[in-house]
Design an enzyme around this catalytic site. Structure first.
Site, short mmCIF file in Angstrom:
data_model
loop_
_atom_site.label_atom_id
_atom_site.label_comp_id
_atom_site.label_asym_id
_atom_site.label_seq_id
_atom_site.Cartn_x
_atom_site.Cartn_y
_atom_site.Cartn_z
N LYS A 25 1.12 -1.33 0.29
CA LYS A 25 0.58 -0.49 -0.22
C LYS A 25 0.85 1.34 -0.41
O LYS A 25 0.82 2.22 -1.09
CB LYS A 25 -0.83 -0.33 1.69
CG LYS A 25 -1.95 1.39 1.72
CD LYS A 25 -2.55 1.04 2.38
CE LYS A 25 -2.68 1.22 4.06
NZ LYS A 25 -2.78 2.34 3.99
N ARG A 30 2.67 6.23 -3.10
CA ARG A 30 4.55 6.20 -3.35
C ARG A 30 4.14 6.69 -5.04
O ARG A 30 4.42 7.35 -5.75
CB ARG A 30 5.20 6.12 -3.33
CG ARG A 30 5.15 7.22 -1.61
CD ARG A 30 6.27 6.14 -0.81
NE ARG A 30 6.24 6.58 0.69
CZ ARG A 30 5.01 6.46 1.69
NH1 ARG A 30 4.38 5.88 1.19
NH2 ARG A 30 5.97 6.84 2.93
N GLY A 96 -5.21 8.30 4.88
CA GLY A 96 -4.38 9.23 5.58
C GLY A 96 -3.54 9.65 4.81
O GLY A 96 -2.72 10.78 4.44
N SER A 168 6.81 10.14 11.73
CA SER A 168 6.43 9.73 10.98
C SER A 168 6.91 9.82 9.41
O SER A 168 6.63 11.01 8.74
CB SER A 168 4.65 10.94 10.49
OG SER A 168 3.93 10.69 9.29
N ASP A 316 2.45 -0.86 12.04
CA ASP A 316 0.65 -0.98 11.46
C ASP A 316 0.62 -2.38 11.94
O ASP A 316 -0.86 -2.46 11.81
CB ASP A 316 0.92 -0.52 9.69
CG ASP A 316 1.00 0.47 9.43
OD1 ASP A 316 0.52 1.03 9.96
OD2 ASP A 316 1.46 0.31 8.42
N LYS A 343 -4.74 6.40 14.70
CA LYS A 343 -4.72 6.00 12.93
C LYS A 343 -6.32 5.82 12.71
O LYS A 343 -6.93 6.85 12.82
CB LYS A 343 -4.28 4.36 13.29
CG LYS A 343 -2.71 5.29 14.16
CD LYS A 343 -2.01 4.69 12.19
CE LYS A 343 -0.29 4.94 12.91
NZ LYS A 343 -0.10 5.85 11.81
N ARG A 389 -7.29 -2.74 9.75
CA ARG A 389 -5.69 -3.58 10.77
C ARG A 389 -7.02 -4.62 11.59
O ARG A 389 -6.12 -5.02 12.11
CB ARG A 389 -5.33 -3.20 10.74
CG ARG A 389 -4.14 -2.47 10.07
CD ARG A 389 -2.61 -2.43 9.33
NE ARG A 389 -2.22 -1.23 8.97
CZ ARG A 389 -1.46 -1.97 7.48
NH1 ARG A 389 -2.21 -3.05 7.11
NH2 ARG A 389 -1.64 -0.82 6.64
C1 S3P Z 1 2.48 5.48 6.02
C2 S3P Z 1 3.44 5.74 7.11
C3 S3P Z 1 2.24 4.95 8.45
C4 S3P Z 1 1.63 4.15 8.61
C5 S3P Z 1 0.62 4.28 6.97
C6 S3P Z 1 1.48 4.38 5.91
C7 S3P Z 1 3.10 5.39 4.94
O1 S3P Z 1 1.95 6.45 9.34
O2 S3P Z 1 1.10 3.96 9.62
O3 S3P Z 1 -0.03 3.45 8.09
O4 S3P Z 1 3.00 4.86 4.25
O5 S3P Z 1 4.28 6.82 4.77
P1 S3P Z 1 2.39 7.77 9.84
O6 S3P Z 1 3.49 8.43 8.90
O7 S3P Z 1 1.24 8.05 10.60
O8 S3P Z 1 3.55 7.59 11.39
#
Ligand code: S3P
Length: 430
Positions: A25, A30, A96, A168, A316, A343, A389
């Site tokens: 994912k 990206r 997110g 993050s 995760d 989350k 999850r």
């Molecule tokens: C992610 C980063 C994490 C993760 C999310 C995916 C990513 O979040 O929990 O499922 O793809 O960069 P955070 O950057 O908020 O820690």
């Protein structure tokens, strides 16, 4: 079988078989965003089938990048750096990653647009997006309390040096994506090393990105060129089956073509002392990402403490680790994971709620749990809290419970792993 909103899980006696997973994912998001910015047509194989990545594809489509799905790939026609103003607000769904990382792309574009999400995403913190992008020169507005919707007015950005206040990868990525389009150099410093897919993807698309310890720098004004890529299988999806295998001594599982990027594979290091032996049978590099075949064999399930940097690397995977914790011989302590509270659901509270529904003893902390070992759990009605999850973590816990478990809101799994329920039925021996 189509995903139902309720799934009955029967206990299992073993996990066995071979697993091949759809694309990661994080990497899919990206690649899609950078493909939209690049010059030329990017071809992506094994792109994630999850709803979150579909949200990203819909957003880049609305921003003018043509997305063509064929039987075995997704082609994205890039716009060479300048996207088009969307006709309507961008729907990020439950994702997110879409909202945050796309903000970094949009901050430099010559238009204003709004990004909104579902009920869960509308509660998630966005100040972490506003702060760096405002410093770079964009105008970013949120609703009261720093929550979505986000309204972004792009500008000519200037490079900044930014220390992310929380570990993050999303925040690091959005600053790098904005930095790519800014004037001068942008440096991001992270408190702990987080997943580095953005750095690797930017390089794959032809940009220079430098890292020195926890400082990553990018020079603005670099142009991206389309790529052909295979998205590695999602190790965070594999995590459910690795933990399921760990529950039954004698289980053995082969996971093919899975992403083994060291910033994502910490679960293997945690599960090894807990009793799950793993070996990498093949290993290749594609566009900077490691892809391999993994073989695991389960012994007796022991306990473990997870804290500090390890919790950030495993963010995760912590819900499923906590869900199997009662079955460990000596229990588990999982701390320093306060981010779980913001989350897709409050994952600390959701795990506690569901462990208790199954009759487990657990002490909840602000940043994790203490779970005694050697417990016997019973089947129960599980509330996914609308969180993919959580739904999958408790389907795993249900495999060793006494009696059947009903996962309510099971269709949430399709956010990252639509094939989860079928795969579980194939691998669980009953
Ligand atoms: C992610 C980063 C994490 C993760 C999310 C995916 C990513 O979040 O929990 O499922 O793809 O960069 P955070 O950057 O908020 O820690």
């Amino acid at each position: 079988m189509t995903a139902k909103s309720e799934q009955m899980i029967k206990p299992a006696r073993n996990i066995a078989g071979t697993l091949r997973l759809r694309g990661d994912k994080s990497i899919s998001h990206r690649y899609a965003m950078l493909a939209a910015l690049a010059q030329g047509t990017t071809r992506l194989q094994n792109f994630s089938t999850g709803a979150d990545c579909a949200s990203t594809l819909a957003c880049i489509g609305a921003l003018g990048a043509r997305v063509n799905k064929t039987a075995d790939a997704i082609d994205i026609e890039g716009l060479g750096g300048t996207l088009r103003a969307p006709a309507a607000p961008l729907d990020c769904g439950n994702s997110g990653s879409t909202m945050r990382m796309l903000s970094g792309v949009l901050a430099a574009q010559p238009f204003s647009c709004e990004l909104f999400g579902d009920e869960s995403l509308s509660q998630r913190p966005m100040k972490r997006v506003v702060e760096p992008l405002t410093r770079m020169g964009a105008k970013v507005e949120t609703s009261d309390g720093g929550k979505p919707p986000l309204c972004i007015t792009g500008a000519k950005l200037k490079g900044i040096e930014y220390a992310t206040p929380v570990a993050s990868a999303q925040v690091k990525s959005l600053v790098l994506f904005a930095g790519l389009q800014a004037e001068g150099e942008t440096i991001v410093e992270e408190p702990l090393r987080t997943r580095d897919h953005s750095e690797l993807a930017l390089r794959a698309f032809g940009a220079e990105v430098h890292r020195s310890k926890n400082r990553i720098s990018i020079q603005g004004g670099q142009k991206l060129k389309a790529i052909e890529a295979f998205v590695p299988g999602d190790i965070s999806s594999a995590a459910f089956f690795l933990c399921a295998a760990a529950l039954f001594p004698g289980s053995s599982l082969v996971v093919e073509a899975v992403g083994l990027n060291p910033t994502r594979s910490a679960l293997l290091d945690v599960l090894a002392p807990m009793g799950l032996r793993s070996s990498v049978v093949t290993l290749e590099e594609h566009n900077g990402e490691l892809i391999g075949t993994l073989k695991v064999e389960a012994g007796e399930l022991k306990g473990m403490t997870v804290s500090g940097a390890q919790s950030a690397m495993l963010i995760d995977e912590l819900p499923v680790l906590a869900a199997i914790a009662p079955y460990t011989k000596d229990g588990m302590e999982i701390r320093d994971a306060k981010e779980l509270r913001v989350k897709e659901s409050d994952r600390v509270a959701a795990v506690t709620d569901n462990l208790r529904r199954m009759g487990a003893q657990v002490t909840e902390h602000e940043d994790g749990w203490s779970v005694p070992g050697g417990q016997k759990l019973h089947g129960a009605e599980i509330d996914s809290h609308g969180d993919h999850r959580i739904a999958m973590a408790f389907a795993v816990a249900a495999l060793r419970a006494e009696g059947e478990t009903c996962i309510m809101g099971a269709n949430a799994a399709s956010i990252s792993f639509g094939e989860f329920w079928d795969t579980l039925n194939q691998l669980a021996e009953r």
